[in-house]
Design a protein around this motif. Structure first.
Motif, mmCIF file in Angstrom:
data_model
loop_
_atom_site.group_PDB
_atom_site.id
_atom_site.type_symbol
_atom_site.label_atom_id
_atom_site.label_comp_id
_atom_site.label_asym_id
_atom_site.label_seq_id
_atom_site.Cartn_x
_atom_site.Cartn_y
_atom_site.Cartn_z
ATOM 1 N N GLY A 1 0.841 -1.193 0.000
ATOM 2 C CA GLY A 1 0.000 0.000 0.000
ATOM 3 C C GLY A 1 0.873 1.238 0.000
ATOM 4 O O GLY A 1 2.077 1.161 0.231
ATOM 5 N N LEU A 2 0.274 2.378 -0.300
ATOM 6 C CA LEU A 2 1.029 3.628 -0.229
ATOM 7 C C LEU A 2 0.092 4.818 -0.065
ATOM 8 O O LEU A 2 -1.120 4.705 -0.236
ATOM 9 C CB LEU A 2 1.930 3.830 -1.460
ATOM 10 N N THR A 3 0.672 5.944 0.307
ATOM 11 C CA THR A 3 -0.046 7.212 0.326
ATOM 12 C C THR A 3 0.683 8.167 -0.617
ATOM 13 O O THR A 3 1.921 8.204 -0.628
ATOM 14 C CB THR A 3 -0.046 7.820 1.744
ATOM 15 N N VAL A 4 -0.088 8.879 -1.426
ATOM 16 C CA VAL A 4 0.523 9.870 -2.322
ATOM 17 C C VAL A 4 -0.255 11.180 -2.237
ATOM 18 O O VAL A 4 -1.429 11.197 -1.864
ATOM 19 C CB VAL A 4 0.518 9.428 -3.812
ATOM 20 N N ILE A 5 0.436 12.264 -2.588
ATOM 21 C CA ILE A 5 -0.238 13.535 -2.863
ATOM 22 C C ILE A 5 -0.158 13.697 -4.371
ATOM 23 O O ILE A 5 0.944 13.713 -4.931
ATOM 24 C CB ILE A 5 0.481 14.717 -2.197
ATOM 25 N N ASP A 6 -1.286 13.756 -5.049
ATOM 26 C CA ASP A 6 -1.203 13.870 -6.506
ATOM 27 C C ASP A 6 -1.062 15.337 -6.923
ATOM 28 O O ASP A 6 -1.067 16.246 -6.074
ATOM 29 C CB ASP A 6 -2.357 13.130 -7.196
ATOM 30 N N GLY A 7 -0.907 15.543 -8.210
ATOM 31 C CA GLY A 7 -0.650 16.895 -8.712
ATOM 32 C C GLY A 7 -1.813 17.847 -8.517
ATOM 33 O O GLY A 7 -1.649 19.058 -8.638
ATOM 34 N N GLY A 8 -2.981 17.292 -8.212
ATOM 35 C CA GLY A 8 -4.122 18.147 -7.916
ATOM 36 C C GLY A 8 -4.281 18.392 -6.432
ATOM 37 O O GLY A 8 -5.279 18.975 -6.006
ATOM 38 N N GLY A 9 -3.332 17.896 -5.632
ATOM 39 C CA GLY A 9 -3.366 18.104 -4.190
ATOM 40 C C GLY A 9 -4.194 17.072 -3.438
ATOM 41 O O GLY A 9 -4.371 17.169 -2.229
ATOM 42 N N ARG A 10 -4.684 16.047 -4.144
ATOM 43 C CA ARG A 10 -5.459 15.011 -3.445
ATOM 44 C C ARG A 10 -4.518 14.092 -2.677
ATOM 45 O O ARG A 10 -3.490 13.666 -3.206
ATOM 46 C CB ARG A 10 -6.257 14.161 -4.438
ATOM 47 N N VAL A 11 -4.872 13.792 -1.438
ATOM 48 C CA VAL A 11 -4.116 12.795 -0.677
ATOM 49 C C VAL A 11 -4.823 11.461 -0.888
ATOM 50 O O VAL A 11 -5.984 11.287 -0.510
ATOM 51 C CB VAL A 11 -4.048 13.147 0.820
ATOM 52 N N LEU A 12 -4.131 10.516 -1.518
ATOM 53 C CA LEU A 12 -4.746 9.247 -1.912
ATOM 54 C C LEU A 12 -4.053 8.084 -1.228
ATOM 55 O O LEU A 12 -2.821 8.020 -1.195
ATOM 56 C CB LEU A 12 -4.631 9.066 -3.429
ATOM 57 N N LYS A 13 -4.866 7.181 -0.700
ATOM 58 C CA LYS A 13 -4.310 5.961 -0.123
ATOM 59 C C LYS A 13 -4.641 4.804 -1.053
ATOM 60 O O LYS A 13 -5.793 4.632 -1.438
ATOM 61 C CB LYS A 13 -4.913 5.699 1.260
ATOM 62 N N GLY A 14 -3.635 4.043 -1.408
ATOM 63 C CA GLY A 14 -3.854 2.898 -2.298
ATOM 64 C C GLY A 14 -3.449 1.621 -1.610
ATOM 65 O O GLY A 14 -2.593 1.618 -0.730
ATOM 66 N N GLY A 15 -4.081 0.510 -2.013
ATOM 67 C CA GLY A 15 -3.732 -0.791 -1.445
ATOM 68 C C GLY A 15 -4.077 -0.844 0.020
ATOM 69 O O GLY A 15 -5.042 -0.256 0.481
ATOM 70 N N GLY A 16 -3.265 -1.550 0.791
ATOM 71 C CA GLY A 16 -3.545 -1.705 2.215
ATOM 72 C C GLY A 16 -2.381 -2.376 2.898
ATOM 73 O O GLY A 16 -1.225 -2.114 2.544
#
Lengths: 416, 477
Positions: free
Chosen positions: A151-166
């Motif tokens: 899993g991971l956490t990212v900040i995308d280029g639009g400023g969204r904080v996204l959590k993927g996987g687990g």
């Protein structure tokens, strides 16, 4: 707004928000200057990201890498350390800025490791390794960071904080937000933490080097690689004469093999190796072999074809002092040039041609070495034909709508 | 839904008489896969034999604005191959050639319709194998395995589908041929291949794969460890992994499933035990005795009352039959069953098992559990009778609660079956609104036309297909 005015404005905003000591000018040598931000902590990183997004300033996350001209660099090294640890599951959530060497040392105290290798573990951050898609020096399908990230956490280029996987071992719920960022070079988002599958350190590990010329390597492979072997090595590299000499082994090519597991099995494997095998530290040996190269690239060809193409080409172009490190398990062939010479481009073009003649490609890192008469490389926004680039561009628009993050790298095998 | 008349003629011309069908019988044959709760008939069925035919069929669908849904062997358990809004079903089963096996490079190039086990048999002639081994390996296709990122009992050691895929050719929703990866390790770059593995056929139709083969290990041992309680068995699993023992397979079978297997096959398995672990190790001959000894020691310390070693290939096959045919054996106990595919962190196996039994009791449902224990991937089978509405309702409610509990314990609603139709409503339980929006972004990037396997994975997308039945009940014809 001009670039310098924008940078001054950014400098003021970032300094006010994070403290003047965290933001620095990086003067280019005849190129536009840029800013480097050492985010003091996770919160600071988020603040910096928000300011850059608001100001529509091109930026890139960096681990320990330098700033690049015209693009603000925000360091992720504040994101280090183990953030969560589930010992009974052998899973940990780790800051993307953690250096691989530090992390492995910390985990070793618990008898654990991250199943990934790097020739420069002190310099590579975990996030950087994942974002670059770099494979370490240990072979085998599961010995790649891609296969260990749950899993991971990212900040995308639009400023969204996204959590993927687990944090579970298997998970096919929805499209894969984790692997979307593998090899993406930060073009689709900034990784802030990764949840990783750890493994117990093996009871025993041994590595050996054997003098093996290019003519014998295929024959020797039959006895160390094919199923009749006593154990499947975890490392199986062949160094040509130049690489071997730079690693301190004079007199010809070198096969480097390693095995790990139960002591009895590893000892049995070692006892079956041909005479003349010398115990080595493969990481150290490879570091020496690659040290000081001024050009590094990858011949994407497959082991047997590399072994066909390499000898005559390397003999012909001795003046650039070429060397080869070939991973016989993955086919990953690292080509290094150790001496700059006027004809070096001609040499590389000839190797690229030889590779293409047998269906392969020569890449300088992620860009293919172009040959005269090639159509313009179908990379970047100008390519409308290639479906891989079309998907990549749509992803870029969705995850970096302001085009503020670094440009997209070449899709893997996306055109030929 | 019916196809526009012109499209039927075009598809017949592309595929010939034996490659295109829109009669009721063929539509009925393709109205279901291994997901038992939905029957959705396509408007027509296309059975191409070549990559070019797949491209032409997809381009024709594009011209006529008709959706299409790819299908391998129809063994998927979440309804992923069902044409939700009717449209065209594109079956890949006739593209079943193994194009090339290179034993030196350990690479196989195959068409997408090749059956998983057929590749294993062909590779075995070179001392190699293809590692992913879903329980349906004798029927499922490699293209389906790609679409689902399939696993299987032996993926604990060898990994699921993704690390074994080196390259793929995919017909995009626009009908173009997308080539990703290649014959060798893909190297660095944007990893679209990893994004497309497991995308459930929503990003195009995979038509050809280049796959990594692994050597058949020189030695293999299989054990059956018998435990009084499922907690003890789960505890042994955590301990084994923590001690650095990664068996090739580590499967847990509970008492109900053991009883079903014993009634069906009479292998002499202990029907009074709380759970058994089926453990398989492989590797160098020299490692077998020491690893076996350590596994037995750990199991005994964790309350194993009996530790059996398969002494022959026949005994080993019997042990695996008990596991792989467990669901088949359930037929003796119940006319229908619904199986789930939740995942929990390994340490939560005892808690989820306790929850499963308690939930089943509360709803008056019988449940049997098998688990890929090393991965925390559980497959509870909830028994019901589709002729009895209350029984159907109870099983479905229990099933939903179990998946909800998996998510609460830090897990996932699906480990290897995929979201398909079945799990769409669970996605918002693991992802917030932002992540759901990002999911939709990925889908749109892969398929801006929205025609490729529409309505799957994301919740809330309805369909116009001939929906015959929902959870056992006829709701429309």
């Amino acid at each position: 707004m001009s670039g310098s005015r924008m940078n001054r404005d950014l400098l003021r905003r970032l300094s006010a928000a994070l403290g003047a000591e965290t933001v620095a000018w990086v003067e280019g040598d005849g190129t536009p200057s840029s800013l480097r931000v050492e985010a003091p902590d996770r919160e600071g990183f988020h603040v910096a990201a928000a300011i850059l997004l608001e100001k529509l300033a091109p930026w890139r996350p960096v681990g320990l890498a330098k700033a690049e001209p015209g693009r603000c660099a925000v360091s992720t090294v504040a994101f280090d350390g183990i953030l969560d640890f589930w010992p009974r599951d052998l899973v940990a959530r780790i800051g993307a800025g953690a250096r691989l060497g530090d992390l492995q040392a910390l985990l070793a105290e618990q008898g654990l490791r991250v199943p990934v290798t790097s020739l420069r573990p002190g310099e590579h951050t975990l996030g950087g390794l994942f974002a670059s898609g770099e494979r370490g020096w240990r072979g085998g399908p599961n010995h790649r960071l891609r296969e260990s990230v749950l899993g991971l956490t990212v900040i995308d280029g639009g400023g969204r904080v996204l959590k993927g996987g687990g944090r579970v071992m298997k998970n096919v719920a929805g499209w894969d937000l984790v692997h979307l960022h593998h090899g993406a070079g930060g073009a689709l988002g900034v990784i802030t933490d990764l949840t990783i599958k750890l493994e117990a350190r093996p009871q025993a590990a041994s590595a050996f080097a054997l003098p093996v010329g290019v003519e014998e390597v295929a024959t020797l492979l039959d006895s160390t690689r094919l199923p009749a072997a006593a154990a499947e090595p975890v490392v199986q590299l062949w160094l040509d004469e130049t690489a071997a000499a730079r690693a301190g082994f004079e007199g010809g090519g070198l096969l480097v093999v390693a095995a790990e597991g139960w002591r009895e099995a590893v000892d049995h494997w070692a006892s079956a190796l041909p005479q003349g095998a010398v115990a080595v530290d493969p990481a150290e040996l490879l570091r020496r072999a690659c040290e000081g190269a001024f050009w590094s690239g990858r011949l994407h060809l497959g082991p047997s074809a590399v072994l066909d193409v390499w000898p005559s080409w390397s003999r012909k172009w001795k003046l650039v002092e070429p060397s080869l490190v070939l991973d016989l398990q993955t086919g990953h062939a690292r080509v290094l040039l150790h001496r700059e010479a006027p004809l070096r481009n001609a040499a590389l073009i000839e190797l690229a041609k030889a590779g293409r003649a047998v269906g392969g490609r020569l890449y300088a890192e992620t860009e293919e070495v172009a040959i005269a008469g090639d159509a313009a490389p179908p990379d970047g926004p100008s390519s409308s034909e290639d479906p891989a680039w079309a998907i990549a561009r749509r992803l870029k628009v969705a995850f970096d709508p302001g085009n503020l993050l670094p440009p997209l790298p070449r899709p893997v095998g996306g055109w030929r | 839904m019916t196809l526009p008349p012109g499209l039927g003629r075009e598809l017949s011309a592309i595929l010939g008489k034996d490659g295109f069908f829109d009669d009721p019988i063929h539509r009925r044959v393709y109205d279901s896969d291994a997901y038992p709760h939905e029957h959705l008939a396509p408007a027509a069925v296309a059975l191409p034999r070549t990559v070019e035919q797949v491209q032409e069929v997809v381009r024709a669908c594009r011209r006529h604005d008709v959706s299409f849904t790819p299908r391998g062997a129809g063994t998927g358990l979440s309804g992923g191959a069902l044409p939700l809004d009717g449209g065209l079903q594109i079956g890949l089963a006739r593209m079943h050639r193994i194009l090339d096996i290179d034993p030196f490079e350990r690479v196989a190039r195959v068409e997408a319709g090749v059956v998983n086990l057929d590749l294993k048999k062909a590779a075995a002639r070179h001392g190699l194998t293809f590692a992913p081994d879903p329980s349906s390996e004798s029927a499922c296709t490699l293209g389906g395995n790609f679409a689902g990122n399939s696993g299987g009992p032996h993926c604990l050691k060898y990994g699921v589908m993704l690390p074994h895929v080196l390259g793929a050719k995919i017909v995009t929703p626009e009908g173009e041929l997308l080539e990703l990866g290649g014959r060798w390790d893909p190297g660095e770059g944007l990893d679209l291949l990893a994004l497309l593995v497991g995308s459930e056929g929503t990003g195009g139709i995979v038509v050809e794969l280049t796959l990594r083969l692994v050597p058949l290990e020189p030695a293999r041992s299989t054990f059956l460890a018998v435990f009084e309680t499922i907690d003890d068995a789960a505890s042994a699993v955590s301990r084994l992994v923590a001690r650095g023992i990664v068996p090739a397979a580590l499967e847990l079978v509970d008492r109900v499933m053991m009883q079903a297997v014993e009634e069906a096959y009479g292998f002499g398995f202990p029907v009074d035990a709380g759970a058994v672990l089926l453990i398989e190790i492989d590797g160098p001959e020299a490692a077998m005795p020491v690893e076996a000894q350590r596994i037995e020691e750990i199991c005994r310390k964790k309350g194993c009352r009996e530790f059996r070693t398969a002494r022959s290939d026949t005994e080993r096959a019997q042990l695996w039959k008990a596991r792989k045919h467990a669901f088949g054996a359930v037929g003796r106990l119940s006319p229908n069953y619904a199986t789930q595919d939740g995942v929990v962190p390994r340490a939560e196996i005892p808690r989820i098992c306790e929850f499963i039994y308690e939930t089943a009791r509360r709803h008056g449902v019988t449940v049997g559990v098998v688990l890929h224990a090393g991965d925390g991937n559980l497959h509870p089978a909830l028994f019901y009778d589709e002729r009895d509405e209350e029984s159907v309702e109870a099983a479905m409610k229990a099933s939903g609660e179990i998946i909800g509990a998996c998510i609460e314990l830090g897990g996932s609603p699906t480990g290897e079956h995929g979201v398909g139709l079945e799990k769409r409503e669970f996605l918002p339980l693991i992802y917030g609104p932002t992540e759901m929006a990002a999911q939709a972004d990925i889908r749109d990037a892969l398929d801006p036309t929205g025609r490729c396997n529409p309505g799957k994975v994301l919740p809330g997308e309805g369909g116009e297909g001939d929906r015959l039945r929902v959870v056992g009940r006829q709701v429309s014809a």
